[in-house]
Structures are given as C-alpha cells and as structure tokens.
Enzyme design. Structure first.
Site, PDB file in Angstrom:
ATOM      1  CG  ASP A  36      -3.721  -6.242  45.876  1.00  0.00           C
ATOM      2  OD1 ASP A  36      -2.637  -5.807  46.316  1.00  0.00           O
ATOM      3  OD2 ASP A  36      -4.770  -6.269  46.538  1.00  0.00           O
ATOM      4  CG  HIS A 240      23.092   3.712  33.819  1.00  0.00           C
ATOM      5  ND1 HIS A 240      22.993   2.698  32.895  1.00  0.00           N
ATOM      6  CD2 HIS A 240      23.252   4.848  33.099  1.00  0.00           C
ATOM      7  CE1 HIS A 240      23.100   3.197  31.667  1.00  0.00           C
ATOM      8  NE2 HIS A 240      23.264   4.502  31.774  1.00  0.00           N
ATOM      9  CG  ASP A 257      21.207  11.744  33.305  1.00  0.00           C
ATOM     10  OD1 ASP A 257      20.167  12.173  32.772  1.00  0.00           O
ATOM     11  OD2 ASP A 257      22.030  11.024  32.713  1.00  0.00           O
ATOM     12  CG  ASP A 268      18.672  12.308  28.720  1.00  0.00           C
ATOM     13  OD1 ASP A 268      19.052  12.483  29.890  1.00  0.00           O
ATOM     14  OD2 ASP A 268      19.156  11.436  27.971  1.00  0.00           O
ATOM     15  CG  HIS A 347      29.212   7.715  28.509  1.00  0.00           C
ATOM     16  ND1 HIS A 347      29.075   8.884  27.812  1.00  0.00           N
ATOM     17  CD2 HIS A 347      29.466   8.068  29.791  1.00  0.00           C
ATOM     18  CE1 HIS A 347      29.233   9.909  28.633  1.00  0.00           C
ATOM     19  NE2 HIS A 347      29.486   9.442  29.848  1.00  0.00           N
ATOM     20  CG  HIS A 351      21.084   8.809  23.954  1.00  0.00           C
ATOM     21  ND1 HIS A 351      19.794   9.288  24.073  1.00  0.00           N
ATOM     22  CD2 HIS A 351      21.688   9.072  25.145  1.00  0.00           C
ATOM     23  CE1 HIS A 351      19.623   9.806  25.275  1.00  0.00           C
ATOM     24  NE2 HIS A 351      20.750   9.697  25.953  1.00  0.00           N
ATOM     25  CG  HIS A 358      18.946   5.488  25.951  1.00  0.00           C
ATOM     26  ND1 HIS A 358      19.381   4.639  26.931  1.00  0.00           N
ATOM     27  CD2 HIS A 358      19.552   6.673  26.211  1.00  0.00           C
ATOM     28  CE1 HIS A 358      20.214   5.272  27.744  1.00  0.00           C
ATOM     29  NE2 HIS A 358      20.329   6.508  27.319  1.00  0.00           N
ATOM     30  CD  GLU A 381      24.483  11.233  27.378  1.00  0.00           C
ATOM     31  OE1 GLU A 381      24.638  10.953  28.576  1.00  0.00           O
ATOM     32  OE2 GLU A 381      23.536  10.837  26.695  1.00  0.00           O
ATOM     33  CE1 TYR A 385      30.376  10.296  34.526  1.00  0.00           C
ATOM     34  CE2 TYR A 385      31.561   9.446  32.612  1.00  0.00           C
ATOM     35  CZ  TYR A 385      30.449  10.063  33.155  1.00  0.00           C
ATOM     36  OH  TYR A 385      29.417  10.436  32.339  1.00  0.00           O
ATOM     37  NE  ARG A 402      25.662  11.649  32.241  1.00  0.00           N
ATOM     38  CZ  ARG A 402      25.763  10.841  33.299  1.00  0.00           C
ATOM     39  NH1 ARG A 402      26.913  10.288  33.628  1.00  0.00           N
ATOM     40  NH2 ARG A 402      24.688  10.588  34.049  1.00  0.00           N
ATOM     41  CD  GLU A 404      22.014  13.598  28.723  1.00  0.00           C
ATOM     42  OE1 GLU A 404      21.617  12.762  27.904  1.00  0.00           O
ATOM     43  OE2 GLU A 404      21.913  13.449  29.963  1.00  0.00           O
TER      44      GLU A 404
END
Length: 439
Positions: A36, A240, A257, A268, A347, A351, A358, A381, A385, A402, A404
C-alpha cells in the site's frame, strides 16, 4: 484573452489535426511501489506539455469540429475526505477558470461521455500502443458504438498516432522552456560542484549521491531527472551503474552522472574527477583526451549539422588518441572500420534533452540523419571506459571517464547551459583543494 503557453500548445496541436477529429491524451497514473505504498507521482510528459496539469487520473480532449477548437479536461472531482488523506485536488471549476480549459468533467464520467463526444467525428488521435488504460476504454466504447447503431452514433473509423505530432512540437524549445532548462542545468551544476568539494576517500557512493540530492533540493529542485550514477573506480565502466553502494578509494576516479528536475525539465551533467583531488599521470592523459574531444564536439554544433557527423569526428579523434597512448595498435582507418573503438566507447555522442532526460524527437537514419536546429537542447557526452579485463597495459585498467554538458543549439552555434561546473584538470583540482563547503 491572452493565451497561456499551454493553451498555445493545444492550439498548435489543433492546427495539425484533420477537420472533424478528436485527440485524447492520458495523464500519468499512480504506480505501486509495494503493497500500500506508492512511488512519487510523476506526470506524463506529453500530457504535462499540453496542459500544465500535474495530477494523476485525467484525460485531455482536443476537438476539431468543423474547424472550431474545444479543449476538455476530465479530472478528479473535489472530495473533502479524499483530500484530507491524499492532498488537494483542482476539481472542475478551477480547471476552467485557472487552467484555461473550455470545460471540465469528473474523470469517472469519461467512458460515459465519450460516445457522445466522438460520434460523427471520423478521425481519432491518441498515443497508439502507449496508453493501455486508454486503449481499453476506447476499445470498449467504440465496439459498443459499432454494435448499437440504432442510437445514430457513428464511431471513428480512422485512428492516428498523436505521439509523432506532439514529439515534433516538444523538440524545439520555446523561450520559457529554455529559461527553465537553464535553471535545471544551473541547479544540476551546483550539485556537481558540491560533490567535488565534499568528496574524499572512504566515503560511500550513496553518501556522495546524498550530498548532490541535498544541493538540488536546497536550490529548489526536490526531484532528480533520473537515477543518479555515482561510480567509483571500475564501477565507472558500467554505463548505467546505479547501485551506488561501494566505498570510494584513494587513487581512483569517480564518475558522477546526475541531473536535477526543475519544474518538469531535466538537467543531465556528467563529471569525472579524482577522489583524492589530484589526477594521476595516466588518469590525466585519458581525461584530457576525453575533454579535448568533448570541447571539439561542442565547437562543431551549428544548425544544419548532424549529431551523427559530430560522432564520426569524435570516433576519429578518440582512435587517434588511443593510438598515440598505445592503447590501440594498427591503422586508424581500419580500426574505425572494424569498430575496434567500441571496446572503449560504446554509446553515441549525445541525445535530446527536455521534459524527459532522453527527450523525444526523431534522429533520422544512418543514411539520412536529422540536422540540428536552433532551439534544440542536446547533451554532448563522449566517454572512455577501460575495464579491468581489457587487453591493455595494467596502468590503464579500471578507468572510466565521461564528460557531459547540456547544450542549446543557437542560430550561430551553441550555448553550454551547464558551464558552471569545472571540467579542466586545473579547475577541478583547484576546486577540490578548497576545503570550504559550497554554499
């Protein structure tokens, strides 16, 4: 009467509708977390874009009848007892007087009133395959209308997906949207700055995440735009990664990130920095390569340029840089053809950004990529890696980087909305050397 921006958007959608048609947009629904308890409610982005209405269980109808526009909201009625337990509701009267709808009705009457609203309108717009509850209602109502023609009601016979129309509208940001996105980027930047200033070895990733979220809330953004990534060391090679449950180690980098959601719009930003405040020699070489690539990519942004073409240049610079460092060996053109770089950069370059992190909008195809236009907001970005099991010298292993930024495409180039966050090696190290807490 001066129309609000939400009314202007409804009018813009109306202008794209066929004559004698009706469009239906569903609001978001409450999602159960467990038993609940519920997840915090987040409005459907398309519905919010057209209404500015932030309650669940509602429908927007835009009607084009012989060229005349009508906007109707079905929403929850005022209920004193329910509001004591769960919070205030707008109700129908305020929906008309304050939100500019032509009329509003109790959402419990939606299926009952729908046959009369869609009768004699041959065309129906709705988010096809994207709104299960709405589709069940439409299926029930329309099949009943088809089965009982004695009432003289003719059901729509043509069904058009509304999503491509709304998503094209959302892709180019208005001046007010750009202001909100600038605010979202500035708040997001403040969170990243706080993280840099408070980071130290021995912290847990979730503790650093908590500092970022604290700053977002202090700056007026209580919600994040997406699940934050706080990835120390090898974790940064998981694109991710959201566990955020490891302890930060001296000598490692941490990749963050994270973005704030401000009045519906997403920030972002990604930054990578040394946990102890000082880049090692090999970390600095890899970081500078990614930074040079990112700055070069931003400098290429202009109306009429394709993101896909910018990414091609990014790949060329990355491969050349990896060859220079001895991480890749061979001929640059052949390595690109063989996609050898994908072991280290999996990647794309960026975007769309907006109400969704996104954000919506078509990118085109490989043969015919979409060109950038003024008013688009995108991320840039590039990343690098190198996992622990990569076939490279040990000095490079376990490093993920990274960088970005949020970038507005302007008539003459680009404006970096997230420029407040340092990203050069000297700036980062200087900021982290300052022991004062960001205020």
């Amino acid at each position: 009467m001066i129309m609000t921006e939400f009314q202007q958007r409804r009018a813009a959608f109306f202008s794209k509708m066929q004559n004698n048609s009706l469009a239906i947009f569903p609001a978001g629904q409450e999602q159960i977390r467990s038993k609940d308890t519920e997840y915090p409610f987040r409005q459907n982005s398309d519905f919010y874009y057209l209404t500015g209405f932030n309650e669940q269980d509602a429908y927007l109808l835009i009607i084009n009848k012989s060229g005349e526009q009508q906007s109707i909201l079905f929403n929850r009625k005022k209920d004193k007892n329910a509001e004591i337990w769960h919070g205030l509701r707008t109700g129908q009267d305020a929906a008309v007087s304050k939100l500019g709808f032509d009329s509003a009705y109790d959402v419990l009457e939606f299926e009952e009133q729908l046959p009369g609203l869609i009768a004699e309108l041959p065309v129906l717009y709705y988010p096809v395959f994207n709104a299960p509850e709405l589709e069940r209602s439409l299926s029930s109502v329309i099949n009943l209308m088809r089965a009982d023609r004695s009432k003289g009601q003719v059901a729509p016979a043509q069904f058009i997906d509304s999503l491509p129309i709304v998503h094209e509208m959302r892709l180019i940001k208005s001046e007010s949207e750009i202001e909100l996105m600038s605010d979202a980027a500035e708040i997001s930047a403040a969170g990243h700055i706080r993280a840099m200033q408070l980071c130290h070895s021995g912290m847990w990733e979730y503790q650093l995440e908590a500092e970022i979220r604290y700053e977002f809330a202090q700056q007026g953004a209580p919600n994040v735009a997406y699940n934050s990534i706080v990835a120390g060391g090898q974790n940064a090679c998981i694109l991710h990664y959201t566990d955020n449950n490891r302890q930060l180690r001296d000598g490692d980098l941490v990749l963050i990130d994270a973005g704030a959601e401000y009045k519906g719009y997403a920030g972002d930003i990604t930054r990578t920095f040394p946990i102890n405040g000082v880049f090692s020699e090999h970390q600095a070489k890899l970081y500078q390569l990614v930074l040079d690539i990112q700055v070069s990519a931003i400098n290429q942004i202009n109306p009429g340029v394709a993101l896909a073409d910018i990414n091609k240049n990014v790949v060329k610079k990355l491969v050349d840089g990896l060859l220079e460092l001895g991480i890749l060996e061979g001929d640059s053109e052949q390595l690109i053809k063989d996609q050898a770089y994908k072991a280290f950069y999996m990647h794309g370059i960026g975007h769309y950004l907006g109400l969704d992190v996104h954000d919506v909008g078509l990118y085109g195809t490989a043969e015919n990529p979409r060109l950038l236009e003024a008013g688009m907001v995108i991320t840039i970005e590039p990343g690098l890696y190198i996992s622990e099991d990569a076939d490279v010298d040990d000095v490079w292993k376990g490093i993920g980087i990274r960088i970005e930024d949020d970038v507005l495409v302007t008539q003459s180039g680009a404006e970096v909305l997230s420029a407040d966050v340092p990203k050069s090696i000297n700036e980062i190290e200087a900021l982290m050397a300052n022991v004062s807490v960001y205020g």
